[in-house]
Design an enzyme around this catalytic site. Sequence first.
Site, PDB file in Angstrom:
ATOM      1  N   GLU A  92      -0.899  -5.078   5.229  1.00  0.00           N
ATOM      2  CA  GLU A  92      -2.025  -5.524   4.385  1.00  0.00           C
ATOM      3  C   GLU A  92      -3.341  -4.889   4.809  1.00  0.00           C
ATOM      4  OE1 GLU A  92      -1.819  -6.575   1.640  1.00  0.00           O
ATOM      5  OE2 GLU A  92       0.271  -7.146   1.870  1.00  0.00           O
TER       6      GLU A  92
HETATM    7  C1  LIG Z   1       7.219  -4.766   8.366  1.00  0.00           C
HETATM    8  C2  LIG Z   1       6.308  -4.071   7.385  1.00  0.00           C
HETATM    9  C3  LIG Z   1       6.210  -4.576   6.087  1.00  0.00           C
HETATM   10  C4  LIG Z   1       5.403  -3.914   5.157  1.00  0.00           C
HETATM   11  N1  LIG Z   1       5.387  -4.367   3.863  1.00  0.00           N
HETATM   12  C5  LIG Z   1       4.772  -3.605   2.915  1.00  0.00           C
HETATM   13  C6  LIG Z   1       4.910  -3.920   1.516  1.00  0.00           C
HETATM   14  O1  LIG Z   1       5.517  -4.921   1.150  1.00  0.00           O
HETATM   15  N2  LIG Z   1       4.332  -3.079   0.612  1.00  0.00           N
HETATM   16  C7  LIG Z   1       3.638  -1.960   0.985  1.00  0.00           C
HETATM   17  O2  LIG Z   1       3.160  -1.244   0.110  1.00  0.00           O
HETATM   18  N3  LIG Z   1       3.487  -1.639   2.288  1.00  0.00           N
HETATM   19  C8  LIG Z   1       4.032  -2.431   3.259  1.00  0.00           C
HETATM   20  N4  LIG Z   1       3.914  -2.097   4.590  1.00  0.00           N
HETATM   21  C9  LIG Z   1       3.138  -0.910   4.951  1.00  0.00           C
HETATM   22  C10 LIG Z   1       1.836  -1.243   5.658  1.00  0.00           C
HETATM   23  O3  LIG Z   1       0.918  -1.797   4.765  1.00  0.00           O
HETATM   24  C11 LIG Z   1       1.343   0.046   6.328  1.00  0.00           C
HETATM   25  O4  LIG Z   1       2.182   0.270   7.446  1.00  0.00           O
HETATM   26  C12 LIG Z   1      -0.112  -0.018   6.748  1.00  0.00           C
HETATM   27  O5  LIG Z   1      -0.935  -0.034   5.620  1.00  0.00           O
HETATM   28  C13 LIG Z   1      -0.525   1.169   7.638  1.00  0.00           C
HETATM   29  O6  LIG Z   1      -0.123   2.384   7.111  1.00  0.00           O
HETATM   30  P1  LIG Z   1       0.674   3.424   8.060  1.00  0.00           P
HETATM   31  O7  LIG Z   1       1.844   2.688   8.631  1.00  0.00           O
HETATM   32  O8  LIG Z   1       0.959   4.629   7.283  1.00  0.00           O
HETATM   33  O9  LIG Z   1      -0.306   3.734   9.238  1.00  0.00           O
HETATM   34  P2  LIG Z   1      -1.490   4.881   9.234  1.00  0.00           P
HETATM   35  O10 LIG Z   1      -2.268   4.769   7.962  1.00  0.00           O
HETATM   36  O11 LIG Z   1      -0.845   6.169   9.553  1.00  0.00           O
HETATM   37  O12 LIG Z   1      -2.368   4.378  10.416  1.00  0.00           O
HETATM   38  C14 LIG Z   1      -2.123   4.704  11.796  1.00  0.00           C
HETATM   39  C15 LIG Z   1      -3.366   4.286  12.601  1.00  0.00           C
HETATM   40  O13 LIG Z   1      -4.499   5.030  12.169  1.00  0.00           O
HETATM   41  C16 LIG Z   1      -5.543   4.175  11.747  1.00  0.00           C
HETATM   42  N5  LIG Z   1      -6.221   4.754  10.594  1.00  0.00           N
HETATM   43  C17 LIG Z   1      -5.662   5.265   9.485  1.00  0.00           C
HETATM   44  N6  LIG Z   1      -6.611   5.699   8.637  1.00  0.00           N
HETATM   45  C18 LIG Z   1      -7.797   5.449   9.210  1.00  0.00           C
HETATM   46  C19 LIG Z   1      -9.164   5.654   8.837  1.00  0.00           C
HETATM   47  N7  LIG Z   1      -9.491   6.188   7.658  1.00  0.00           N
HETATM   48  N8  LIG Z   1     -10.128   5.289   9.706  1.00  0.00           N
HETATM   49  C20 LIG Z   1      -9.813   4.719  10.879  1.00  0.00           C
HETATM   50  N9  LIG Z   1      -8.556   4.501  11.292  1.00  0.00           N
HETATM   51  C21 LIG Z   1      -7.558   4.861  10.468  1.00  0.00           C
HETATM   52  C22 LIG Z   1      -4.861   2.850  11.404  1.00  0.00           C
HETATM   53  O14 LIG Z   1      -5.733   1.737  11.538  1.00  0.00           O
HETATM   54  C23 LIG Z   1      -3.730   2.814  12.419  1.00  0.00           C
HETATM   55  O15 LIG Z   1      -4.175   2.301  13.637  1.00  0.00           O
HETATM   56  C24 LIG Z   1       4.664  -2.780   5.550  1.00  0.00           C
HETATM   57  C25 LIG Z   1       4.746  -2.308   6.866  1.00  0.00           C
HETATM   58  C26 LIG Z   1       5.559  -2.932   7.775  1.00  0.00           C
HETATM   59  C27 LIG Z   1       5.657  -2.365   9.168  1.00  0.00           C
END
Ligand SMILES: Cc1cc2nc3c(=O)[nH]c(=O)nc-3n(C[C@H](O)[C@H](O)[C@H](O)COP(=O)(O)OP(=O)(O)OC[C@H]3O[C@@H](n4cnc5c(N)ncnc54)[C@H](O)[C@@H]3O)c2cc1C
Length: 567
Positions: A427
């Site tokens: 989220e």
């Molecule tokens: C168990 C689980 C359930 C989930 N359920 C859903 C779901 O139902 N529907 C759905 O759509 N998604 C879902 N997700 C996805 C979840 O919302 C994402 O994992 C989350 O938004 C982060 O994206 P990412 O994993 O690609 O991390 P990244 O975006 O790659 O982030 C990695 C790190 O970089 C930081 N970061 C990234 N961009 C920036 C920025 N611009 N400035 C500063 N810091 C930054 C982040 O804070 C984080 O610490 C789920 C994930 C999990 C693990």
Amino acid sequence: MPYRAPVSDYRFLLDHVVDFAQVTQTDRFSEATPDMTQAILSEAAKMTQEVLAPLNRVGDTHPAHLYNGIVRTSPGFAEGYDAIATGGWIGMSASPEVGGLGLPMTLTNAVNEMIASACLSIQLSPLMTQGQIEALEHHASDAIKDLYIPKLISGAWNGTMNLTEPQAGSDVGALRTKAEPNGDGTYAITGQKIYISWADNDFTENFCHLVLARLPDGVAGTKGISLFMVPKLIPDDQGNVGRKNDLRVVSLEHKMGLHGSPTAVMEYAGATGWLVGEAHGGMAAMFTMMNNARLGVGTQGVGVAEGALQHALAYAQDRKQGKAPGSGAIIEHADVRRMLTTMKADTYAARGISMMNAVAIDMAVATGDADWTARAAFLTPIGKAFGSDVGCEVSATGIQVHGGMGFVEETGAAQYARDVRVATIYEGTNGIQAMDLVARKLMDGGDAAFRLLDEIEAGSEAAKATHPDLAEAVWQSAETLRETTEWLVAQSDFNDRFAGAVPYLRAFARVLGGHIHLKSAVSGDASRERLATFYIKRMLPEHTGLLAHVREGASDLMAITAEDLAA
Ligand SMILES: Cc1cc2nc3c(=O)[nH]c(=O)nc-3n(C[C@H](O)[C@H](O)[C@H](O)COP(=O)(O)OP(=O)(O)OC[C@H]3O[C@@H](n4cnc5c(N)ncnc54)[C@H](O)[C@@H]3O)c2cc1C
């Protein structure tokens, strides 16, 4: 260790801290009388204690898995879900115009917390559906509303949210899923979504996927994204399910926790979808669902913190070690008492913030007042991030209270920490929440923040007669926070804001926690007064260090090179 729902805490916060009476005095929510509120809390407590809590461990040890293309859920989850659905808990805050009960979000939030304490894995399913109902209420055509919302409210069908793709996580604007017009008013949706929670199961009839995708004329970035309803089984006008849509669950993730909640990789291969809201207006529509889910995820953290606290407390009252006075149990050692009291004080503060947030949402809905809308928007990232952080911290401390037994799975202490860990990530990560707070939520020049600080200071002034020391400490903390907020608002280089965004959000939560504990102390309840004294004297001072960090800005942080970090 059985779960005991903290109904008296909810009642106390509603009556003495968050002024729930103002919500029930509105025409919109006048049915939520004190008797009705008590009945809801008691019924939900009974269900969560008796039906859902026994499923928590089962979900952990018997994870959801994919078999012959169908998600098989943990034993007992079908019955647990049925209790939630038939109890009417899914649609309790949906508006009566679409078949909901129209009850305040504040009550749904309390019920959601209890469900999360009892079994976080199962709770994520109705939480997604609740968010979808709200998104459809606000953005869908009447035809979609009429067809889908009654099924979602009854729990016969589940709602999911599909944003994330391998290259589009926090950066949702990078998504590649395509939507091509079919020429008959529907669209062909093609692409891969990952991490989709509860995308399928073996106990509901249908799955309603809200999918973000780009139309052929959609520009790059978030402005070119549209939202589509893509059901697993395509319903006729009467809601009878028919042909299977062109989508499938490819695989489920193996996760560190939340094993009972299936997290799917989804493939959409020209699946039939219906536009929800305006073309290219998908992010606005999805934000309705995300804001609902952000309140819910912060509350998940509070719920797990409560479960972990109860677990650790029971252990500490039983385990004997060393020369402890009184009962001889480890709870008599000052350090263990410190851990347990910190857990309780922070869980209470986070619960209070979550309830303040929900009250602001209800008041915004009931009155349409822009100030309430701004307050709800300001509190949402704080509630999401602080609630989930508290869930992680309290459950980690819960392991520590257990000593070696905390590291042994059988006690269940570790499960709380593993399950809730994701709440700081999904989220919108807590870093993204904090950036939202210091950027978008301060775009009003800090108005919403300053109005909140005015209220905290007025509360402290009122408390000075009976609790001068505690009131002075809270007043001072609000002043320091005000100065730093003024500093932040004045920073035009947003990196200076972002470098201290996370400590700023935490400091704001700390000060809000002081306000909540102080209001509790002045009510005259001796036990709450002792807890407030602990929080205000020992935990609130953390805000000064956090705010010092904020005011350092970005330059010396960004001067540290990647090579420095690797050296
Ligand atoms: C168990 C689980 C359930 C989930 N359920 C859903 C779901 O139902 N529907 C759905 O759509 N998604 C879902 N997700 C996805 C979840 O919302 C994402 O994992 C989350 O938004 C982060 O994206 P990412 O994993 O690609 O991390 P990244 O975006 O790659 O982030 C990695 C790190 O970089 C930081 N970061 C990234 N961009 C920036 C920025 N611009 N400035 C500063 N810091 C930054 C982040 O804070 C984080 O610490 C789920 C994930 C999990 C693990």
